[in-house]
Design an enzyme around this catalytic site. Structure first.
Site, short mmCIF file in Angstrom:
data_model
loop_
_atom_site.label_atom_id
_atom_site.label_comp_id
_atom_site.label_asym_id
_atom_site.label_seq_id
_atom_site.Cartn_x
_atom_site.Cartn_y
_atom_site.Cartn_z
N THR A 10 0.84 -1.20 0.00
CA THR A 10 0.00 0.00 0.00
C THR A 10 0.87 1.25 0.00
O THR A 10 0.36 2.35 0.20
CB THR A 10 -0.91 0.03 1.25
OG1 THR A 10 -0.09 -0.07 2.42
CG2 THR A 10 -1.91 -1.09 1.24
N ARG B 148 4.28 2.38 -2.24
CA ARG B 148 4.58 2.90 -3.56
C ARG B 148 4.83 1.73 -4.51
O ARG B 148 5.50 0.76 -4.15
CB ARG B 148 5.80 3.82 -3.54
CG ARG B 148 5.56 5.16 -2.84
CD ARG B 148 4.61 6.04 -3.64
NE ARG B 148 4.38 7.34 -3.02
CZ ARG B 148 3.39 7.64 -2.21
NH1 ARG B 148 2.51 6.67 -1.89
NH2 ARG B 148 3.23 8.85 -1.72
N GLU C 268 0.86 5.37 -12.40
CA GLU C 268 -0.55 5.51 -12.05
C GLU C 268 -1.17 6.72 -12.73
O GLU C 268 -0.65 7.83 -12.59
CB GLU C 268 -0.69 5.62 -10.52
CG GLU C 268 -0.22 4.37 -9.81
CD GLU C 268 -0.22 4.48 -8.30
OE1 GLU C 268 -0.02 3.47 -7.62
OE2 GLU C 268 -0.43 5.61 -7.78
N HIS D 2 -5.28 2.26 -6.15
CA HIS D 2 -4.74 3.26 -5.21
C HIS D 2 -5.87 3.89 -4.39
O HIS D 2 -6.05 5.11 -4.34
CB HIS D 2 -3.96 4.34 -5.96
CG HIS D 2 -2.95 5.02 -5.08
ND1 HIS D 2 -1.72 5.43 -5.55
CD2 HIS D 2 -2.97 5.37 -3.77
CE1 HIS D 2 -1.03 6.00 -4.57
NE2 HIS D 2 -1.78 5.97 -3.47
N ILE D 3 -6.62 3.03 -3.71
CA ILE D 3 -7.78 3.47 -2.94
C ILE D 3 -7.60 3.38 -1.44
O ILE D 3 -8.44 3.88 -0.67
CB ILE D 3 -9.03 2.64 -3.32
CG1 ILE D 3 -8.80 1.16 -3.01
CG2 ILE D 3 -9.40 2.85 -4.79
CD1 ILE D 3 -10.05 0.30 -3.05
N TRP E 77 -5.87 4.86 0.76
CA TRP E 77 -5.81 6.12 1.51
C TRP E 77 -7.16 6.81 1.63
O TRP E 77 -7.34 7.67 2.49
CB TRP E 77 -4.88 7.10 0.77
CG TRP E 77 -5.46 7.56 -0.54
CD1 TRP E 77 -5.43 6.91 -1.73
CD2 TRP E 77 -6.19 8.76 -0.77
NE1 TRP E 77 -6.09 7.62 -2.70
CE2 TRP E 77 -6.57 8.77 -2.13
CE3 TRP E 77 -6.57 9.84 0.04
CZ2 TRP E 77 -7.30 9.81 -2.71
CZ3 TRP E 77 -7.30 10.87 -0.54
CH2 TRP E 77 -7.66 10.85 -1.90
#
Length: 317
Positions: free
Chosen positions: A232, A234, A263, A284-285, A287
Site C-alpha cells: 500500500t 509505492r 498511475e 490506489h484506494i 488512503w
C-alpha cells in the site's frame, strides 16, 4: 488570497472545502490540470493546491505571485521543493490523515483472502448451500490470522497502526530492519529474516533510490511459498515482472497491491493482463476513505491558516 486547486477530481465531490474557501478571496477548481496548462491556470495564483499534478522548476519560475504550495497528500515527489525554496515559495504537505484508512485496507484485503467472504456469499446466491447434503458448504479453505507472522517493512505511523491491529488478531509481529543494515536496532530483525519468517509481508516504506525494486527475484525467493505480500506504499517498491513470475510459479501464496509503478497504469501492464486467483489489485484506494479525505482537506485549510498567521505548520522548506 487567490487559490487554485489543480486536481479537484482526486477528492470525492462530497468532501467539504469550506475551511479552505473561508480563507480565499477567490478560489478556482480544476478537475485535472495537464502540465501544459499549469502556468496559464496559475499565473495569478498565490496558493496552489495539488494532489498529483507535477510542479517543476521551469513552471515555478514563471509564477511570480505564488507564495504557497499545498500538497494534498503526504508524499512530496510531485513538487520541486528545492526550486520552490530558492524562489521563496513555501511548500506544505498533510501528514497522518490516511492512517486509519490504509490500516483498514490492509486487513480488509487480508481477511478477504483468508476468509474467502466474497466467494462464499456468491456460493449462497448460486444455491450451493441450499443444495448441500450437509448443514454447511465448504468449497475453498478458510484460514486464521491468529498466530500468523506478519513482517512490517517500513515503520512509520501507518505501519504502527497495522502493528496494533495485527496484535489484536493474535498475530506475531516482526519489524524489518533496513535492507543491508549492518546494525540491527532493538526490537527489529534483519530484512532477510523478516521475509523468511513471514506469513504476511506488508510494505510501508517510502520510495527512494535505496528502496526502488526492494521486492524482486532475489527477495521474493526468501519468502515462504504460502506467504502473502501486501503493498500500500509505492508501486516502485516491487518489481512487477519478478512478482508475476513468482506468482505463476507458485513461489508466493498471494499478492495484494494497491499501487503500481505508473498511475494510472498502462492498458498493457503485465500484472493487469493476467488472470491469477491469488493476485488482487486495486486502484490506489487505500488512503481514500471519506473520513480520511475530509481530514486531508481540513489539514490543507490548517496549513493555509498557519501560513497566513506567519506560522510553519507542516512546512517542508
Amino acid at each position: 488570497m487567490k487559490i487554485v486547486c489543480l486536481d479537484r477530481s482526486t477528492i470525492d465531490e462530497s468532501i467539504n472545502f469550506k475551511g479552505i474557501e473561508d480563507q480565499a478571496e477567490n478560489i478556482t477548481y480544476h478537475d485535472f490540470t495537464p502540465s501544459d496548462k499549469v502556468i496559464f491556470r496559475c499565473k495569478y495564483a498565490e496558493v496552489i493546491i495539488t494532489n498529483k499534478v507535477v510542479l517543476t522548476k521551469a513552471q515555478l519560475e514563471q509564477l511570480p505571485r505564488l507564495k504557497l504550495i499545498c500538497i494534498a497528500a503526504t508524499g512530496t515527489n510531485n513538487v520541486d521543493i528545492e526550486a520552490a525554496t530558492a524562489l521563496g515559495i513555501k511548500v506544505c504537505n498533510v501528514k497522518s490523515y490516511s492512517t486509519p484508512s490504509v490500516a483498514q485496507y490492509v486487513f480488509s484485503m487480508l481477511l478477504e483472502h483468508m476468509q474467502k467472504s466474497a466467494h462464499y456469499i456468491a456460493n449462497t446466491r448460486q444455491n450451493h448451500w441450499q443444495n448441500s447434503p450437509i448443514f454447511c458448504h465448504f468449497s475453498l479453505p478458510i484460514n486464521e490470522l491468529s498466530n500468523k507472522v506478519i513482517s512490517i517493512v517500513g515503520y512509520g505511523e501507518i505501519a504502527k497502526a497495522v502493528e496494533r491491529i495485527a496484535h489484536a488478531f493474535g498475530m506475531k509481529v516482526l519489524i524489518a530492519e533496513r535492507q543491508g543494515a549492518t546494525n540491527i536496532r532493538p526490537e527489529r530483525v534483519s530484512f532477510e529474516q523478516a521475509l523468511q519468517l513471514a506469513d504476511v509481508v506488508t510494505l510501508h516504506s517510502p520510495l527512494t533510490a535505496e528502496t526502488a525494486g526492494l521486492i524482486n527475484k532475489q527477495t521474493l525467493a526468501l519468502m515462504k511459498p504460502t506467504a502473502i505480500l501486501i503493498n500500500t506504499a509505492r508501486g516502485g517498491l516491487v518489481n512487477s515482472k519478478d512478482l508475476l513470475s513468482s506468482i505463476k510459479a507458485k513461489q508466493l501464496g498471494a499478492a495484494i497491491l494497491d499501487v503500481l509503478e505508473q498511475e494510472p497504469p498502462p492498458q498493457d501492464h503485465i500484472l493487469l493482463n493476467t488472470v491469477q486467483d491469488n493476485l488482487y489489485i486495486t486502484a490506489h484506494i487505500a488512503w481514500g476513505s471519506l473520513e480520511a479525505q475530509q481530514r486531508l482537506v481540513d489539514g490543507i485549510a490548517n496549513n493555509i491558516a498557519s501560513f497566513l498567521n506567519g506560522e510553519r505548520l507542516n512546512q517542508l522548506n
